[in-house]
Write a protein that holds these residues in place. Structure first.
Motif, PDB file in Angstrom:
ATOM      1  N   ASP A 262       0.774  -1.083   0.003  1.00  0.00           N
ATOM      2  CA  ASP A 262       0.060   0.084  -0.186  1.00  0.00           C
ATOM      3  C   ASP A 262       1.004   1.333   0.021  1.00  0.00           C
ATOM      4  OD1 ASP A 262      -1.933  -1.445  -0.097  1.00  0.00           O
ATOM      5  OD2 ASP A 262      -2.646  -1.187   2.119  1.00  0.00           O
ATOM      6  N   GLN A 263       1.858   1.249   0.799  1.00  0.00           N
ATOM      7  CA  GLN A 263       2.791   2.494   0.713  1.00  0.00           C
ATOM      8  C   GLN A 263       3.248   2.813  -0.834  1.00  0.00           C
ATOM      9  OE1 GLN A 263       3.056   0.017   2.785  1.00  0.00           O
ATOM     10  NE2 GLN A 263       3.174   0.828   5.091  1.00  0.00           N
ATOM     11  N   MET A 264       3.716   1.881  -1.624  1.00  0.00           N
ATOM     12  CA  MET A 264       3.950   2.087  -3.068  1.00  0.00           C
ATOM     13  C   MET A 264       2.789   2.507  -3.924  1.00  0.00           C
ATOM     14  SD  MET A 264       7.336  -0.593  -4.120  1.00  0.00           S
ATOM     15  CE  MET A 264       6.062  -2.225  -3.931  1.00  0.00           C
ATOM     16  N   ALA A 265       1.520   1.892  -3.599  1.00  0.00           N
ATOM     17  CA  ALA A 265       0.348   2.536  -4.168  1.00  0.00           C
ATOM     18  C   ALA A 265       0.357   3.668  -3.829  1.00  0.00           C
ATOM     19  CB  ALA A 265      -0.625   1.392  -3.722  1.00  0.00           C
ATOM     20  N   LEU A 266       0.395   4.226  -2.727  1.00  0.00           N
ATOM     21  CA  LEU A 266       0.245   5.699  -2.318  1.00  0.00           C
ATOM     22  C   LEU A 266       1.058   6.590  -2.971  1.00  0.00           C
ATOM     23  CD1 LEU A 266      -0.951   7.759  -0.598  1.00  0.00           C
ATOM     24  CD2 LEU A 266       0.647   7.131   1.119  1.00  0.00           C
ATOM     25  N   GLY A 267       2.354   6.160  -3.080  1.00  0.00           N
ATOM     26  CA  GLY A 267       3.324   6.814  -3.961  1.00  0.00           C
ATOM     27  C   GLY A 267       3.055   6.873  -5.648  1.00  0.00           C
ATOM     28  N   VAL A 268       2.554   5.768  -6.022  1.00  0.00           N
ATOM     29  CA  VAL A 268       2.001   6.078  -7.496  1.00  0.00           C
ATOM     30  C   VAL A 268       0.936   6.891  -7.597  1.00  0.00           C
ATOM     31  CG1 VAL A 268       0.716   4.480  -8.859  1.00  0.00           C
ATOM     32  CG2 VAL A 268       2.713   3.521  -8.143  1.00  0.00           C
ATOM     33  N   MET A 269      -0.010   6.792  -6.609  1.00  0.00           N
ATOM     34  CA  MET A 269      -1.369   7.696  -6.766  1.00  0.00           C
ATOM     35  C   MET A 269      -0.977   9.229  -6.545  1.00  0.00           C
ATOM     36  SD  MET A 269      -3.924   5.186  -4.456  1.00  0.00           S
ATOM     37  CE  MET A 269      -5.417   6.223  -4.556  1.00  0.00           C
ATOM     38  N   ARG A 270      -0.068   9.391  -5.798  1.00  0.00           N
ATOM     39  CA  ARG A 270       0.584  10.852  -5.754  1.00  0.00           C
ATOM     40  C   ARG A 270       0.983  11.396  -7.014  1.00  0.00           C
ATOM     41  NH1 ARG A 270       6.124  12.743  -2.847  1.00  0.00           N
ATOM     42  NH2 ARG A 270       6.248  14.634  -3.955  1.00  0.00           N
ATOM     43  N   ALA A 271       1.868  10.395  -7.434  1.00  0.00           N
ATOM     44  CA  ALA A 271       2.421  10.720  -9.067  1.00  0.00           C
ATOM     45  C   ALA A 271       1.322  10.815 -10.035  1.00  0.00           C
ATOM     46  CB  ALA A 271       3.374   9.784  -9.420  1.00  0.00           C
ATOM     47  N   LEU A 272       0.423   9.971 -10.063  1.00  0.00           N
ATOM     48  CA  LEU A 272      -0.714  10.145 -11.075  1.00  0.00           C
ATOM     49  C   LEU A 272      -1.488  11.665 -10.647  1.00  0.00           C
ATOM     50  CD1 LEU A 272      -2.109   6.571 -10.958  1.00  0.00           C
ATOM     51  CD2 LEU A 272      -0.306   7.434 -12.492  1.00  0.00           C
ATOM     52  N   HIS A 273      -1.778  11.920  -9.452  1.00  0.00           N
ATOM     53  CA  HIS A 273      -2.359  13.140  -9.218  1.00  0.00           C
ATOM     54  C   HIS A 273      -1.602  14.254  -9.722  1.00  0.00           C
ATOM     55  CE1 HIS A 273      -5.577  11.400  -7.134  1.00  0.00           C
ATOM     56  NE2 HIS A 273      -5.145  11.157  -6.168  1.00  0.00           N
ATOM     57  N   GLU A 274      -0.263  14.368  -9.524  1.00  0.00           N
ATOM     58  CA  GLU A 274       0.479  15.501 -10.135  1.00  0.00           C
ATOM     59  C   GLU A 274       0.679  15.692 -11.398  1.00  0.00           C
ATOM     60  OE1 GLU A 274       4.318  15.209  -8.200  1.00  0.00           O
ATOM     61  OE2 GLU A 274       3.810  15.607  -6.156  1.00  0.00           O
ATOM     62  N   LEU A 275       0.579  14.241 -12.113  1.00  0.00           N
ATOM     63  CA  LEU A 275       0.447  14.258 -13.702  1.00  0.00           C
ATOM     64  C   LEU A 275      -1.126  14.616 -14.221  1.00  0.00           C
ATOM     65  CD1 LEU A 275       2.781  11.205 -14.186  1.00  0.00           C
ATOM     66  CD2 LEU A 275       3.374  13.643 -14.549  1.00  0.00           C
ATOM     67  N   GLY A 276      -2.020  15.111 -13.343  1.00  0.00           N
ATOM     68  CA  GLY A 276      -3.256  15.143 -13.893  1.00  0.00           C
ATOM     69  C   GLY A 276      -4.042  14.084 -14.361  1.00  0.00           C
ATOM     70  N   ARG A 277      -3.469  12.826 -13.921  1.00  0.00           N
ATOM     71  CA  ARG A 277      -4.188  11.324 -14.435  1.00  0.00           C
ATOM     72  C   ARG A 277      -5.189  11.206 -13.458  1.00  0.00           C
ATOM     73  NH1 ARG A 277      -1.330   8.708 -18.324  1.00  0.00           N
ATOM     74  NH2 ARG A 277      -3.365   7.855 -18.748  1.00  0.00           N
ATOM     75  N   ASP A 278      -6.521  11.113 -13.980  1.00  0.00           N
ATOM     76  CA  ASP A 278      -7.612  10.577 -13.179  1.00  0.00           C
ATOM     77  C   ASP A 278      -7.796   9.131 -12.602  1.00  0.00           C
ATOM     78  OD1 ASP A 278     -10.417  11.331 -11.979  1.00  0.00           O
ATOM     79  OD2 ASP A 278     -10.918   9.663 -13.271  1.00  0.00           O
ATOM     80  N   ILE A 279      -7.909   9.115 -11.465  1.00  0.00           N
ATOM     81  CA  ILE A 279      -8.007   7.593 -10.755  1.00  0.00           C
ATOM     82  C   ILE A 279      -9.379   7.506 -10.224  1.00  0.00           C
ATOM     83  CG2 ILE A 279      -7.052   6.067  -8.918  1.00  0.00           C
ATOM     84  CD1 ILE A 279      -4.629   8.001  -8.681  1.00  0.00           C
ATOM     85  N   PRO A 280     -10.005   6.634 -10.482  1.00  0.00           N
ATOM     86  CA  PRO A 280      -9.816   5.580 -11.739  1.00  0.00           C
ATOM     87  C   PRO A 280      -9.970   5.817 -12.963  1.00  0.00           C
ATOM     88  CG  PRO A 280     -11.738   4.946 -10.514  1.00  0.00           C
ATOM     89  CD  PRO A 280     -11.484   6.349 -10.274  1.00  0.00           C
TER      90      PRO A 280
END
Length: 349
Positions: A262-280
């Motif tokens: 989950d820690q790496m997943a959190l880092g992935v989500m932060r990066a996607l947010h910064e890049l403007g990518r919508d989750i999910p």
């Protein structure tokens, strides 16, 4: 003139440090023989209830503690187990250790923790040398069992051992969460949503858990007729997930990511947010562990739940059976994992 201060049992001239009360002190206080105090201390049953109660009250009144070493010489047991682990920094190790401590206390055992600073042969050998100096009845090991096969490492002969979160290559009993099934559930969930490829942010290549989860992710894709892409290795940290997330988030062909914790997943989500990518909406994300904060990620994280408490409890249960001579001496006990679906996953756009 030196004044004598009377403090009862163990009084010393000049009011100095009081000596610990002895078995003889308890016997005099309770009006029984030293042999009777010894029987009560060792839990023997050939003492009537009223006498036992009187001895116990005298022990409490005087602050007497039975000599554990002497009892161990008679019983052959120290009521102490050793726990060897690489790190306390991971969620899994902390929760597993907590469960071990609870189960040990319930069985009237104490725990001696021996930390190994790194995964080198020298560090592991040093841990075993320290272990040999400890009075333990058995040991729980939380690191790669393959290191037990190294020629320079020798456990004390006859010492009961149970391994956690590893394989059974060394012939010791093993207790672990079902890593493979958890990774299969995570990957299959994304495929069932309609994703035609799943990227994997794996743990370190040297990690048993990381390798097991990666192998199951790969096998699940291949079973669906999908050729897996290259694994992206992190180090379990949020920062490594963030770094890999920036790389994956810049690619238009990425629609689903399975992170090995989950820690790496959190880092992935932060990066996607910064890049403007919508989750999910654009990219779905799945983690592994179901840490307490997973439901508070944004969006709440779909993840695989591990029952760390049950792993620790069963490991202690198996070790106590080994100590008692009733254990199986080998074999693997797997604790089921389960998929917890939240808002971080959806069908591809």
């Amino acid at each position: 003139m030196t004044e004598t201060v009377n403090t009862g049992a163990g009084a010393v001239p000049g009011g100095g440090r009081r000596r610990a009360p002895s078995m003889g002190d308890v016997a005099r206080h309770a009006g029984v023989s030293s042999q009777t105090v010894s029987r009560v201390s060792n839990g023997l049953t050939n003492v009537d209830d009223s006498t036992r109660q009187r001895v116990l009250e005298s022990m409490q009144a005087l602050g007497y503690r039975p000599n554990g070493a002497a009892r161990a010489l008679k019983s052959g047991r120290f009521n102490n187990i050793g726990v060897i682990m690489f790190t306390l920094a991971t969620l899994g190790n902390m929760k597993t250790l907590d469960a071990i401590a609870v189960e040990a206390a319930a069985a009237d055992y104490s725990v001696t923790l021996i930390a190994v600073p790194d995964q080198t042969l020298g560090a592991v050998s040093g841990a075993y040398r320290r272990l040999s100096d400890q009075a333990v009845d058995g040991v729980l090991i939380l690191f790669e069992a393959r290191l037990l096969d190294q020629g320079e490492i020798h456990l004390p002969p006859g010492l009961p051992v149970v391994v956690i979160d590893s394989d059974s290559g060394s012939g010791y009993p093993v207790v672990d969460a079902d890593q493979a099934e958890g990774a299969r559930l995570a990957t299959q969930h994304l495929l069932d949503l309609g994703h035609r490829q799943v990227e994997h942010v794996a743990g370190p290549a040297s990690s048993f858990s990381g390798a097991h989860r990666a192998a199951s992710w790969r096998a699940t894709l291949e079973a669906a007729g999908i050729a897996p892409r290259a694994v992206h290795h992190g180090d379990w940290s949020t920062e490594s997930g963030y770094r890999i997330g920036l790389e994956l988030g810049r690619r238009d062909d990425v629609t689903a990511i399975f992170a090995a914790n989950d820690q790496m997943a959190l880092g992935v989500m932060r990066a996607l947010h910064e890049l403007g990518r919508d989750i999910p909406g654009e990219i779905s994300v799945v983690g592994f562990d179901d840490i307490e904060e997973a439901h508070s990620f944004w969006p709440p994280l779909t993840t695989v739940r591990q029952n760390f408490h049950e792993v620790g409890r069963l490991a202690m249960e198996r070790l106590l059976a080994e100590i008692a001579g009733t254990g199986a001496h080998s074999g693997t006990t797997l604790v089921p994992t389960e998929l917890v679906v939240r808002a971080s996953t959806a069908p591809p756009a």
